[in-house]
Design a protein around this motif. Sequence first.
Motif, PDB file in Angstrom:
ATOM      1  N   THR A  81     -16.701   6.966   0.867  1.00 29.81           N
ATOM      2  CA  THR A  81     -16.166   7.946   0.708  1.00 29.81           C
ATOM      3  C   THR A  81     -14.999   8.392  -0.051  1.00 29.81           C
ATOM      4  N   LEU A  82     -13.705   7.556  -0.237  1.00 32.60           N
ATOM      5  CA  LEU A  82     -12.797   7.125  -1.565  1.00 32.60           C
ATOM      6  C   LEU A  82     -13.673   8.004  -3.128  1.00 32.60           C
ATOM      7  N   LEU A  83     -15.020   7.720  -3.262  1.00 30.00           N
ATOM      8  CA  LEU A  83     -15.810   7.729  -4.161  1.00 30.00           C
ATOM      9  C   LEU A  83     -15.590   9.427  -4.240  1.00 30.00           C
ATOM     10  N   ALA A  84     -16.175   9.913  -3.006  1.00 30.06           N
ATOM     11  CA  ALA A  84     -16.419  11.699  -3.074  1.00 30.06           C
ATOM     12  C   ALA A  84     -15.557  11.741  -2.764  1.00 30.06           C
ATOM     13  N   ILE A  85     -14.528  11.426  -2.526  1.00 29.06           N
ATOM     14  CA  ILE A  85     -12.609  12.292  -3.035  1.00 29.06           C
ATOM     15  C   ILE A  85     -12.514  12.266  -4.731  1.00 29.06           C
ATOM     16  N   ALA A  86     -12.858  10.988  -5.428  1.00 30.37           N
ATOM     17  CA  ALA A  86     -12.289  10.591  -6.535  1.00 30.37           C
ATOM     18  C   ALA A  86     -13.341  10.961  -7.546  1.00 30.37           C
TER      19      ALA A  86
ATOM     20  N   SER B 106       1.432   2.950 -10.338  1.00 30.62           N
ATOM     21  CA  SER B 106       0.071   4.012  -9.947  1.00 30.62           C
ATOM     22  C   SER B 106      -0.535   3.356 -11.322  1.00 30.62           C
ATOM     23  N   PHE B 107      -1.265   3.664 -11.156  1.00 33.73           N
ATOM     24  CA  PHE B 107      -2.657   2.454 -11.996  1.00 33.73           C
ATOM     25  C   PHE B 107      -3.621   2.973 -12.013  1.00 33.73           C
ATOM     26  N   THR B 108      -5.029   3.182 -12.972  1.00 40.55           N
ATOM     27  CA  THR B 108      -6.349   3.358 -12.481  1.00 40.55           C
ATOM     28  C   THR B 108      -6.962   2.119 -11.660  1.00 40.55           C
ATOM     29  N   GLY B 109      -7.659   2.990 -10.464  1.00 36.69           N
ATOM     30  CA  GLY B 109      -8.720   2.187 -10.103  1.00 36.69           C
ATOM     31  C   GLY B 109      -8.004   1.908  -8.724  1.00 36.69           C
ATOM     32  N   GLN B 110      -6.319   1.962  -8.485  1.00 40.78           N
ATOM     33  CA  GLN B 110      -5.616   1.857  -7.458  1.00 40.78           C
ATOM     34  C   GLN B 110      -6.802   2.235  -6.108  1.00 40.78           C
TER      35      GLN B 110
ATOM     36  N   ASN C 127      -6.889   6.855  -9.666  1.00 38.17           N
ATOM     37  CA  ASN C 127      -5.460   6.750 -10.210  1.00 38.17           C
ATOM     38  C   ASN C 127      -5.157   7.774  -8.788  1.00 38.17           C
ATOM     39  N   LEU C 128      -3.988   6.703  -7.696  1.00 35.86           N
ATOM     40  CA  LEU C 128      -3.889   7.859  -6.292  1.00 35.86           C
ATOM     41  C   LEU C 128      -2.917   9.662  -7.298  1.00 35.86           C
ATOM     42  N   THR C 129      -2.298   8.967  -7.578  1.00 41.87           N
ATOM     43  CA  THR C 129      -0.595   9.655  -8.359  1.00 41.87           C
ATOM     44  C   THR C 129      -1.813  10.887  -9.283  1.00 41.87           C
ATOM     45  N   LEU C 130      -2.833  10.884  -9.719  1.00 37.67           N
ATOM     46  CA  LEU C 130      -3.477  11.754 -10.628  1.00 37.67           C
ATOM     47  C   LEU C 130      -3.799  12.599  -9.739  1.00 37.67           C
ATOM     48  N   ILE C 131      -5.144  12.169  -8.842  1.00 36.69           N
ATOM     49  CA  ILE C 131      -5.719  12.603  -7.664  1.00 36.69           C
ATOM     50  C   ILE C 131      -4.897  13.699  -6.386  1.00 36.69           C
ATOM     51  N   THR C 132      -3.674  13.275  -6.342  1.00 41.77           N
ATOM     52  CA  THR C 132      -2.907  14.118  -5.729  1.00 41.77           C
ATOM     53  C   THR C 132      -2.267  14.750  -6.923  1.00 41.77           C
ATOM     54  N   SER C 133      -1.790  14.778  -7.825  1.00 41.98           N
ATOM     55  CA  SER C 133      -1.350  15.638  -8.905  1.00 41.98           C
ATOM     56  C   SER C 133      -2.373  16.716  -9.230  1.00 41.98           C
TER      57      SER C 133
ATOM     58  N   VAL D 145       0.832  -1.333   0.227  1.00 38.04           N
ATOM     59  CA  VAL D 145      -0.295   0.196  -0.160  1.00 38.04           C
ATOM     60  C   VAL D 145       0.927   1.412  -0.131  1.00 38.04           C
ATOM     61  N   VAL D 146       2.496   1.085   0.547  1.00 40.65           N
ATOM     62  CA  VAL D 146       2.501   2.479   0.690  1.00 40.65           C
ATOM     63  C   VAL D 146       3.202   3.128  -0.162  1.00 40.65           C
ATOM     64  N   ALA D 147       3.696   1.538  -1.569  1.00 43.66           N
ATOM     65  CA  ALA D 147       4.502   1.712  -2.518  1.00 43.66           C
ATOM     66  C   ALA D 147       3.314   2.294  -3.606  1.00 43.66           C
ATOM     67  N   MET D 148       2.468   2.713  -3.454  1.00 43.13           N
ATOM     68  CA  MET D 148       1.155   3.289  -4.040  1.00 43.13           C
ATOM     69  C   MET D 148       0.564   5.181  -3.428  1.00 43.13           C
ATOM     70  N   ILE D 149       0.664   5.349  -2.882  1.00 45.12           N
ATOM     71  CA  ILE D 149       0.674   6.367  -2.293  1.00 45.12           C
ATOM     72  C   ILE D 149       1.493   7.687  -1.678  1.00 45.12           C
ATOM     73  N   PRO D 150       1.375   8.613  -2.881  1.00 44.69           N
ATOM     74  CA  PRO D 150       1.800   9.807  -2.808  1.00 44.69           C
ATOM     75  C   PRO D 150       2.758   9.951  -1.555  1.00 44.69           C
ATOM     76  N   VAL D 151       3.976  10.418  -1.147  1.00 45.86           N
ATOM     77  CA  VAL D 151       3.896  10.839   0.335  1.00 45.86           C
ATOM     78  C   VAL D 151       4.859  12.478   0.074  1.00 45.86           C
ATOM     79  N   PHE D 152       5.743  12.919  -0.296  1.00 43.14           N
ATOM     80  CA  PHE D 152       6.515  13.971  -1.091  1.00 43.14           C
ATOM     81  C   PHE D 152       6.044  14.872  -2.170  1.00 43.14           C
ATOM     82  N   ILE D 153       6.297  13.100  -3.228  1.00 43.96           N
ATOM     83  CA  ILE D 153       6.553  13.163  -4.891  1.00 43.96           C
ATOM     84  C   ILE D 153       4.960  12.649  -5.629  1.00 43.96           C
ATOM     85  N   THR D 154       4.421  13.764  -6.070  1.00 40.51           N
ATOM     86  CA  THR D 154       3.669  12.933  -6.188  1.00 40.51           C
ATOM     87  C   THR D 154       3.177  11.658  -7.146  1.00 40.51           C
TER      88      THR D 154
END
Lengths: 131, 165, 312, 503
Positions: C145-150, C93-97, C157-163, C79-88
């Motif tokens: 809730t994640l849907l509400a955010i997405a 990284s893929f859709t449906g993350q 895709n978490l990278t895209l969400i964050t960026s 899971v850690v490998a999938m979430i952006p911390v200090f860079i996006t």
Amino acid sequence: MIAVLKRLWKHGIGTIPKDELLHVNGRGKLLLDDTKCTACGDCVLECPSEALSLRRVQNEFDFSITYSSCISCRVCTEVCPTNAFSYANEPMPSVQLRDELVVHYTINRDESEPKGEIVSDRDRREVILKN
Amino acid sequence: MTEIEEKLSSRIKQCFARSLHIRHVDSGSCNGCDFEITALMNPVYDIQRFGIDFVASPRHADMLLVTGGVTRNLEAALRKTYEATAHPKMLVAIGGCACGGGMFGDTYAHLGGVDKILPVSVYVPGCPPRPQAILEGILHAIERAHELESSRKGNGAYAARTSNV
Amino acid sequence: MIHVLLEILQVIFIIGVSPLIQGIVKRTKAILQGRQGPSVWQPYYDLHKYLNKDEVLSIHASWLFLITPYVVFVTMIAVVAMIPVFITHTLLSFTGQLMLVVYLFGLSRFFTALAGIDTGSSFGAMGSSRDMFVSALAEPVLFITLLAIALPMKTTNLTLITSRAVTGHSPLLSPTFYLAFLAFLILVITETGRIPIDNPDTHLELTMIHEGMILEYSGKRLGLMMWSAWIKQAIMFTLLLDFCFPWGISLVVHGSMLIASFIMVFLKLTVIAIVIAFVEMSYAKIRFFRIPRLLSAAFALSIISILTNFLL
Amino acid sequence: MKISRIIVAPHELIHACRTVIANHGRFITMVASDECGREIDRFVVRYIFAHDGKSMLNVVESVLTESNCSYPTLSSMIPAASWAEREAHDLFGIFPEGHPDLRPLVLHDDWPEGVYPLRKDYALREKQERDSFSSWSYPKVEGEGVFEVPVGPIHAGVIEPGHFRFQVMGDSVLHLEAKLFYTHRGIEKRSEGMSVVKGLYLAERICGVCSVSHALSYVQAIEQISETRVPERAIFLRVLFAELERLYNHVGDIGNMCAGIGYAYAVNHGAHLKEQLMQLNDFIVGHRFLRGSIALGGVTEDITEEKLRYIETTLERVKKEFNEIVEQILSHDIVVNRFSNTGILSERIARELSTVGPTARASNYDIDVRRDLPYAAYDQLVFEVPTFMEGDVMARFKQRFLEARQSFQIIEQVINRTPKGDIRVPIGDLIPYSFGIGMTESPRGENVHFVMVGENNTIYRYRVRSAPYANWPAVPICVPGNIIPDFPLINKSFELCYACCDR
């Protein structure tokens, strides 16, 4: 949440600093002043938990206090005719071996006339007075 | 002591000095010692700042604090708790009763002293010992944690010796 | 190349810093209780000790019990490998993350619960049954809730969400944000097993949830289980930061930007830890059968958040 | 206190007890004893009843012969007598005919049958082999989805040992079975043959946190036998010690109850206040649990004027903080929600099981030894006995709070009114084989000590009925219907000590 902060503000942190931590005020370790003791044996007879014992070793007396049994009840300080007992402000020692919980005092009193040999017999939990 | 053993023991001491998990076992005390142990956790003494904490399971613990002089009804439970604790472990006897039977001594229902059934690392006398004394006892036990490995080897012999008590 | 290195660094950062976050929470709680409390480095010392100790295993323990700590730990790293911390950018990284994150949490939960039952101890079983009860409610709510955010970001895709969160206009202006934020905060508390859902400091075996399941572990495996729980906590905090307070997360690989974002992330994590400690201190544990109400509040909040997103 | 004795044959016990109850006698306890050393053959059972407000006790006695040591049970008429009769069956081998539940109570299942440790011919130190064949039987609830959760005897927190079996459906408790007496140390046997002076130190150590109350009950029993008049100053100081003990217990419990619901903030501030009170104890008598403060015929330590002033200022501060904390706790909605309607003890059950102390008063059973059978200086002091109707955790919480407030008031009165004079008189002679009954109100309820002296001022038979002994049977009754996570809370709200129940 505000109440929590208010209380913290008002009363602060109650923890005592590390260097004051081991300082005790009340009665702790029982001490015998072996210059005052006359080896009369009253305390041995009255001690409720058999923490004291007195044994004649030739011309001297061996007086011992067993800290593991001592309950700091002050009976010995009350019955002692010469006020030889006192409580130190430090706690009783924590030790690794049970035998270290027993302290021995050697009492050598020529002028006193002891009542006899008093042995606190732990197995039978009673005090035997032998002449 | 071989070189490996020596290294091991300094390592243990280093571990325990900063993180010690304690499991309290009441083996028939009058509740006085238990309350003083609880007092160690209050804001005044705050034992947690030494990295010492109380845990819920003997499996998480490094040290057992035993209060009370082992009643007949709790003897088996105390043994089981001791066995469930992972090595290296210490056992500290708190209070006069645990050290040598105290006021109650040896009766039909009371063995009188934890050391009759299990090896004790440190004895803390007092009826009950003040929190300061208990803390001193715990710190004392940490200091001699390096002796644990040798007691571990002697354990089997000890069990054999005490089984007929 | 530098990307991969940074992404690996990101993973190591979360794994390494997670005990510190736990330490900060504990220290803050202690101060609020009017005592000095353990040092913030205490979890590291504990971990060091656990990894050095022997283990005691129940005779009833099967392979499941033995393997669980590793499964849980590896899942958390994934899971850690999938979430952006200090860079996006992230390692994976893929859709449906987002869905995968929820399922990986589910996997670790599943194994923990089975291991709790495995040894045959009644507290383990009780903890597992309660955890299943809570997670059966929490998981769908987490999805919504994640849907509400997405949804406003139009991607899973978490990278895209964050960026998008970083580059987009400030979310502080939309009500969607506040509603989703509240819902997510409730979920953070649920997932990390904190008061008012579960009590992480309890010594009462009858009220435990997470603690109950790991009661039978000792030594190395206990250390891993604890560490995994701390990592999960760090993950939840980071997700909260990514979604709601993404300021400072660096989009590109640039020296000074990276250092700034590194410091920002660290500060934000500390602040979140302190806030969580405050929440924990101001509440008591709610009655067990009242947990659904709390979670349904989170559910309602996220549904409204989705609706407002369409309406406004 | 006056004791009137009624001596009947075993088959007349029920009738005699019924008459006493009809005359407003309140059942306290049953004491069995082996009196083969005297000319009596051999066991005596004594049912003790109190007449509240009249300062009188009724003792219904009956002698059982060695050849036929059975008597009709009173448990069906007085449910509260059940435990005492079971205990007598365990320790003396006397048989209550028709008793509904004669499973072993004090001695656990591995104790061999037919061996009775409290008989006079059993040596104190005689150990028994474990009988591994017999096992404890638990009533079981059966059905789909019902399973059993065994807990203990060693618990996860710093708590005393007891074994509980929950029959549960999900998290709801259907039935609770408590197996206690793990800390049974044989104190009653140990005391036999001990001198009455040393017996006091044993009495103080029955329970760590009710030492004053136990010591006071014991010395009152001895003073009753010897007809000693304790000096005025001493009885006021006794009240002071007893109330200080109540205070630190109640203040500690208030915080402790919040531990049951994980409200760490209140737990720590409660513990901090309790610590201040215990340091006060340490300062005035040199012991944090006030042990060694009570003596036969008075008190050991005189409290000087400066110490009294110090107590006054400390309590003033504690009182203010205490009120603040309780106000905060009671305004917290989660706390109120968890406390209310949890673990309800109905008034009927409270009365039938003869529960005592704050537990009974929170269920509208208005008894308090301090007012009903006054001892020490309580008849000269003004105080109220609060009661509540609800009988739930909240009622017990508020009960403790109000009682603690009364204690602050009582101590204030004692500080201002303590007369000058002696603090201790020597006790008179003790007539062999006479008995005395001492009753005091501990923080947990009334403690009753029955002391029978033998020759040479030694103890012949010593029986302690502590408050938890009376209250424990009520706990398993009010748990079913609640959920398992509420059990620690309910248990803490009763705040029962295992050590003085098990002895």
